[in-house]
Scaffold this motif. Structure first.
Motif, short mmCIF file in Angstrom:
data_model
loop_
_atom_site.label_atom_id
_atom_site.label_comp_id
_atom_site.label_asym_id
_atom_site.label_seq_id
_atom_site.Cartn_x
_atom_site.Cartn_y
_atom_site.Cartn_z
N LEU A 230 -96.97 17.54 -41.38
CA LEU A 230 -96.02 16.44 -41.27
C LEU A 230 -96.66 15.12 -40.85
N ILE A 231 -97.92 15.12 -40.47
CA ILE A 231 -98.55 13.87 -40.01
C ILE A 231 -98.54 12.79 -41.09
N PRO A 232 -99.02 13.04 -42.31
CA PRO A 232 -98.94 11.98 -43.33
C PRO A 232 -97.50 11.65 -43.72
N VAL A 233 -96.62 12.63 -43.67
CA VAL A 233 -95.21 12.38 -44.00
C VAL A 233 -94.59 11.49 -42.95
N LEU A 234 -94.90 11.73 -41.69
CA LEU A 234 -94.38 10.91 -40.60
C LEU A 234 -94.86 9.47 -40.74
N THR A 235 -96.10 9.29 -41.13
CA THR A 235 -96.62 7.94 -41.36
C THR A 235 -95.82 7.23 -42.44
N PHE A 236 -95.54 7.92 -43.51
CA PHE A 236 -94.78 7.33 -44.62
C PHE A 236 -93.37 6.98 -44.18
N LEU A 237 -92.70 7.89 -43.47
CA LEU A 237 -91.33 7.64 -43.04
C LEU A 237 -91.26 6.50 -42.03
N VAL A 284 -89.90 -7.80 -38.94
CA VAL A 284 -91.27 -7.63 -38.46
C VAL A 284 -91.28 -6.83 -37.16
N LEU A 285 -90.35 -7.15 -36.26
CA LEU A 285 -90.27 -6.43 -34.99
C LEU A 285 -89.95 -4.96 -35.21
N VAL A 286 -89.06 -4.67 -36.16
CA VAL A 286 -88.73 -3.27 -36.48
C VAL A 286 -89.96 -2.54 -37.00
N TYR A 287 -90.73 -3.17 -37.89
CA TYR A 287 -91.96 -2.56 -38.41
C TYR A 287 -92.92 -2.24 -37.27
N LEU A 288 -93.13 -3.16 -36.37
CA LEU A 288 -94.10 -2.95 -35.30
C LEU A 288 -93.67 -1.83 -34.36
N ILE A 289 -92.39 -1.79 -34.02
CA ILE A 289 -91.91 -0.76 -33.10
C ILE A 289 -91.97 0.62 -33.74
N THR A 290 -91.56 0.73 -35.00
CA THR A 290 -91.60 2.03 -35.66
C THR A 290 -93.03 2.53 -35.83
N ASP A 295 -97.28 6.37 -34.07
CA ASP A 295 -98.58 6.66 -33.45
C ASP A 295 -98.42 7.56 -32.23
N LEU A 296 -97.35 7.34 -31.44
CA LEU A 296 -97.13 8.17 -30.27
C LEU A 296 -96.73 9.59 -30.64
N LEU A 297 -96.03 9.74 -31.76
CA LEU A 297 -95.61 11.08 -32.20
C LEU A 297 -96.76 11.90 -32.77
N TYR A 298 -97.85 11.24 -33.14
CA TYR A 298 -99.01 11.99 -33.64
C TYR A 298 -99.48 13.01 -32.61
N GLY A 299 -99.52 12.58 -31.34
CA GLY A 299 -99.98 13.49 -30.29
C GLY A 299 -99.05 14.66 -30.07
N VAL A 300 -97.77 14.49 -30.41
CA VAL A 300 -96.81 15.59 -30.28
C VAL A 300 -97.01 16.61 -31.39
#
Length: 308
Positions: A230-237, A284-290, A295-300
């Motif tokens: 799911l890591i590449p999928v999460l990046t896409f989403l 732009v703010l939405v893009y940066l926050i998501t 990135d934080l979910l990668y560690g999970v």
């Protein structure tokens, strides 16, 4: 992870300042005078144009304009548009509708796209795999407006299962079909990306080791295979959240949804940049926050990833 989060938040500040400055500068520097054609077929008097430029600060230097824009954004005082309607009021009416639409679209993307991709990858070469491949090809080949008009005609006009248009309240039930239309293209990409990742990780050493240990298929797939796939999928989403909100213009137009898409479209047509600039800055703010959340979910998802 706390130090990493703080560092990433600090990194967002110059990115946000740089992008919003470019947006503010480029939009207001477009050729043509946005006030010159607001008097019908007659040219507007110079006194009117000069008064409007002074009201919206266009007679000031670029840096002063940007500083005033930042102060207004931070205080929530976005002024008025060219029709003297408060911009904050227009955004407050339209923004929640588009947020609900985008969240529903991402949820549909994730549930149907990931579910179909997992089944397709686990049953590679079977009936389910062929059905998913065929259906995703159909969705990828159809433009969003074709899918929208087709579902509106079939479900709303012929079968009368849903209303062809969305009411002003824009409830969740009314937004389900528009959200599916908005998510249809990305849902197909998500399914194919998930399938590819599943097939690739099925051959990984850690999967063979888990199977050799005698773990159940449910644990192998749910704990080991799915989390890494799911890591590449999460990046896409994650990168698609802002894109869905910005790309809702066509979908909102088809289903008569009074959201950000329609507001932004009308503002662009009328060259009302008092609305275009804050909407673009919020996106732009939405893009940066998501992206930060992704990135934080990668560690999970992957225990091998550690934030130092």
């Amino acid at each position: 992870m706390g130090r990493y989060t703080i560092r990433r938040l600090l990194q967002l500040i110059p990115v946000l300042l740089g992008t919003t400055f470019l947006i503010n500068y480029m939009v207001w520097q477009l050729p043509g005078d946005p006030f010159a054609g607001r008097c019908g077929q007659r040219p507007c008097p110079d006194a009117y144009v000069n008064a409007m430029r002074a009201q919206f600060g266009l007679d000031q230097p670029v840096l002063v304009q940007y500083w005033n824009f930042l102060k207004n954004m931070l205080t929530g005082n976005l002024g008025v548009d060219f029709n003297q309607v408060p911009v904050a009021t227009s955004l407050a009416d339209a923004w929640p509708i588009t947020i609900r639409l985008a969240i529903l679209a991402v949820a549909i993307e994730a549930v149907i796209g990931i579910g179909a991709g997992v089944l397709s990858g686990l049953k590679r070469g079977g009936v389910i795999d062929n059905a998913v491949t065929l259906s995703t090809l159909v969705l990828l080949s159809l433009p969003v407006f074709v899918t929208g008009f087709l579902l509106q005609w079939l479900l709303g006009v012929q079968l009368q299962i849903v209303n062809p248009t969305v009411s002003d309240e824009a409830t969740v039930s009314e937004l389900l079909v528009p959200a599916f239309v908005l998510a249809s293209l990305n849902m197909a990409f998500t399914a194919r990306l998930t399938r590819t990742s599943i097939v690739e990780n099925l051959r990984a050493d850690y999967v063979r080791t888990a199977i050799a240990k005698g773990l159940t298929n449910r644990r192998v797939v749910g704990v080991h295979l799915l989390r890494n796939s799911l890591i590449p999928v999460l990046t896409f989403l994650g990168t698609e959240v802002g894109g869905l909100m910005a790309g809702a213009i066509i979908t909102e137009g088809i289903f008569n949804i009074h959201g950000i898409g329609g507001l932004l479209y009308r503002a662009i047509i009328n060259q009302d940049f008092t609305i275009v600039v804050p909407v673009a800055a919020l996106l732009v703010l939405v893009y940066l926050i998501t992206n930060l959340l992704v990135d934080l979910l990668y560690g999970v998802l992957d225990p091998r990833i550690r934030y130092e």
